[in-house]
Write a protein that holds these residues in place. Sequence first.
Motif, short mmCIF file in Angstrom:
data_model
loop_
_atom_site.label_atom_id
_atom_site.label_comp_id
_atom_site.label_asym_id
_atom_site.label_seq_id
_atom_site.Cartn_x
_atom_site.Cartn_y
_atom_site.Cartn_z
N ALA A 154 0.84 -1.21 0.00
CA ALA A 154 0.00 0.00 0.00
C ALA A 154 0.88 1.26 0.00
O ALA A 154 0.46 2.33 -0.45
N SER A 155 2.08 1.08 0.49
CA SER A 155 3.06 2.20 0.55
C SER A 155 3.30 2.82 -0.83
O SER A 155 3.57 4.01 -0.97
N HIS A 156 3.15 2.01 -1.91
CA HIS A 156 3.42 2.50 -3.28
C HIS A 156 2.27 3.34 -3.82
O HIS A 156 2.42 4.06 -4.81
N LEU A 157 1.10 3.24 -3.16
CA LEU A 157 -0.09 3.97 -3.64
C LEU A 157 -0.33 5.24 -2.84
O LEU A 157 -1.04 6.14 -3.30
N PHE A 158 0.24 5.30 -1.64
CA PHE A 158 0.04 6.48 -0.77
C PHE A 158 1.39 6.97 -0.26
O PHE A 158 1.67 6.94 0.95
N PRO A 159 2.29 7.39 -1.16
CA PRO A 159 3.67 7.71 -0.75
C PRO A 159 3.77 8.82 0.29
O PRO A 159 4.61 8.75 1.20
N GLU A 160 2.86 9.81 0.18
CA GLU A 160 2.96 10.94 1.12
C GLU A 160 2.54 10.48 2.53
O GLU A 160 3.20 10.82 3.53
N ALA A 161 1.49 9.62 2.60
CA ALA A 161 1.04 9.13 3.93
C ALA A 161 2.06 8.15 4.48
O ALA A 161 2.29 8.08 5.69
N GLU A 164 4.79 9.72 6.47
CA GLU A 164 4.39 10.06 7.85
C GLU A 164 4.38 8.82 8.74
O GLU A 164 4.74 8.86 9.91
N TYR A 165 3.98 7.67 8.14
CA TYR A 165 3.90 6.41 8.91
C TYR A 165 5.29 5.94 9.34
O TYR A 165 5.48 5.50 10.46
N ILE A 166 6.28 6.09 8.46
CA ILE A 166 7.63 5.59 8.81
C ILE A 166 8.42 6.60 9.64
O ILE A 166 9.40 6.25 10.30
N ALA A 167 7.97 7.85 9.69
CA ALA A 167 8.74 8.93 10.34
C ALA A 167 9.16 8.62 11.78
O ALA A 167 10.31 8.85 12.14
N PRO A 168 8.30 8.03 12.62
CA PRO A 168 8.71 7.80 14.02
C PRO A 168 9.74 6.68 14.17
O PRO A 168 10.33 6.52 15.23
N ILE A 169 9.96 5.89 13.09
CA ILE A 169 10.82 4.70 13.19
C ILE A 169 12.21 5.00 12.63
O ILE A 169 12.36 5.41 11.49
N PRO A 170 13.27 4.77 13.44
CA PRO A 170 14.64 4.99 12.95
C PRO A 170 14.92 4.14 11.70
O PRO A 170 14.44 3.00 11.61
N ALA A 199 0.52 8.02 14.57
CA ALA A 199 1.08 7.78 13.23
C ALA A 199 0.55 6.46 12.67
O ALA A 199 0.18 6.37 11.48
N TRP A 200 0.45 5.44 13.53
CA TRP A 200 -0.07 4.12 13.11
C TRP A 200 -1.54 4.26 12.68
O TRP A 200 -1.94 3.80 11.61
N ALA A 201 -2.34 4.91 13.52
CA ALA A 201 -3.77 5.05 13.25
C ALA A 201 -4.00 5.91 12.00
O ALA A 201 -4.84 5.59 11.15
N LYS A 202 -3.19 6.96 11.85
CA LYS A 202 -3.35 7.89 10.72
C LYS A 202 -3.12 7.16 9.39
O LYS A 202 -3.82 7.38 8.41
N TRP A 203 -2.14 6.23 9.38
CA TRP A 203 -1.83 5.47 8.16
C TRP A 203 -3.07 4.72 7.69
O TRP A 203 -3.42 4.73 6.53
N GLU A 204 -3.81 4.11 8.67
CA GLU A 204 -4.99 3.35 8.30
C GLU A 204 -6.15 4.25 7.89
O GLU A 204 -6.88 3.96 6.94
N MET A 205 -6.30 5.39 8.59
CA MET A 205 -7.41 6.28 8.26
C MET A 205 -7.19 6.92 6.88
O MET A 205 -8.12 7.14 6.10
#
Length: 319
Positions: A154-161, A164-170, A199-205
């Motif tokens: 799904a990461s390939h279809l929503f690159p901007e979101a 944000e989802y990966i931002a908190p993870i080193p 960030a986790w919840a936002k990815w799904e919403m």
Amino acid sequence: YRRQFSMYPSTEPFDTGMFKVSDIHSLYYEVSGNKEGTPVVFLHGGPGGGTDPTDRGFFNPEKYKIILFDQRGAGKSTPSACLEENTTWDLVKDIEKIREHLKIDKWHVFGGSWGSTLSLAYAQAHPDRVKSLTLRGIFTLRKSELKFFYQDGASHLFPEAWEEYIAPIPEAERKDMMLAYHAQLNSADEETRLKAAKAWAKWEMWTSKLYVDPAHIAHADNDAFATAFAKIENHYFVNEGFMREGQLFDKQEIDKIRHIPTAIVQGRYDVVCPATTAWNLKKVFPEATLSIVPDAGHSSREPGIAKLLVEATDEFAQL
Ligand SMILES: CNCC(=O)c1nnc(C(C)(C)C)o1
């Protein structure tokens, strides 16, 4: 009313309560619609998503006795976001406890996404208690399903979101996002937990609808919702649903439910629970009807999905 809006109006519950199901957990439940109607239990998604009063709208309140409840740690159930004694099989036992508490012999079962997972697990455990199954956005927690949504798909279809989802993870931890999030969602530091949960919840919403819906995304800003949703989802996913890989498709499991009238409704562009899983289910459960909605994503509120779900419950009300 239904012709115009697809869903029924939500009528006020005539019974609500907190029901103690273990030393730790109490569940919020409510009953609405027709006291003498055919009973249906609504199994919400997530897990950890909780119910919403509009969920009653999938059922004709003149025909159905509508039971909604918040699963362990979700919604109004207590303790909020608690992961102790919180597994698929605890929830299956809870559904039976609620059925007995409400003095119901058999009932219709309705569930989408995680709710479809739990509906299948419950029906395979207690087929004699299930009058029909209405399932949406089929999810069976196989490794491939979890990888597609949380690691690489799904990461390939929503690159901007996705950014944000990966931002908190080193960077060094991004090769296993679910595990990396598990550490942050269960951190001793409250700020770390809340930042990760949102960030986790936002990815799904962000990814739940065909057309990105800012109002849906805003749900992730609610601290209590985001914390319960993220912590409980991640807990179940890192434990692969407390099931064998593909367990819900096993022949001996599917054969227990093939006699049950079943409707599957699936969005063509569902990126949270892609259509391949619904197709896999139809292949082993050919008696079920499968409707793939051409202009819908994952959410039960996509107009084409809501319409077919209500058509299914209208039909099953006659059983
Ligand atoms: C991977 N979880 C999908 C799911 O069960 C789900 N998605 N959104 C929801 C809520 C509508 C309950 C927030 O549940």
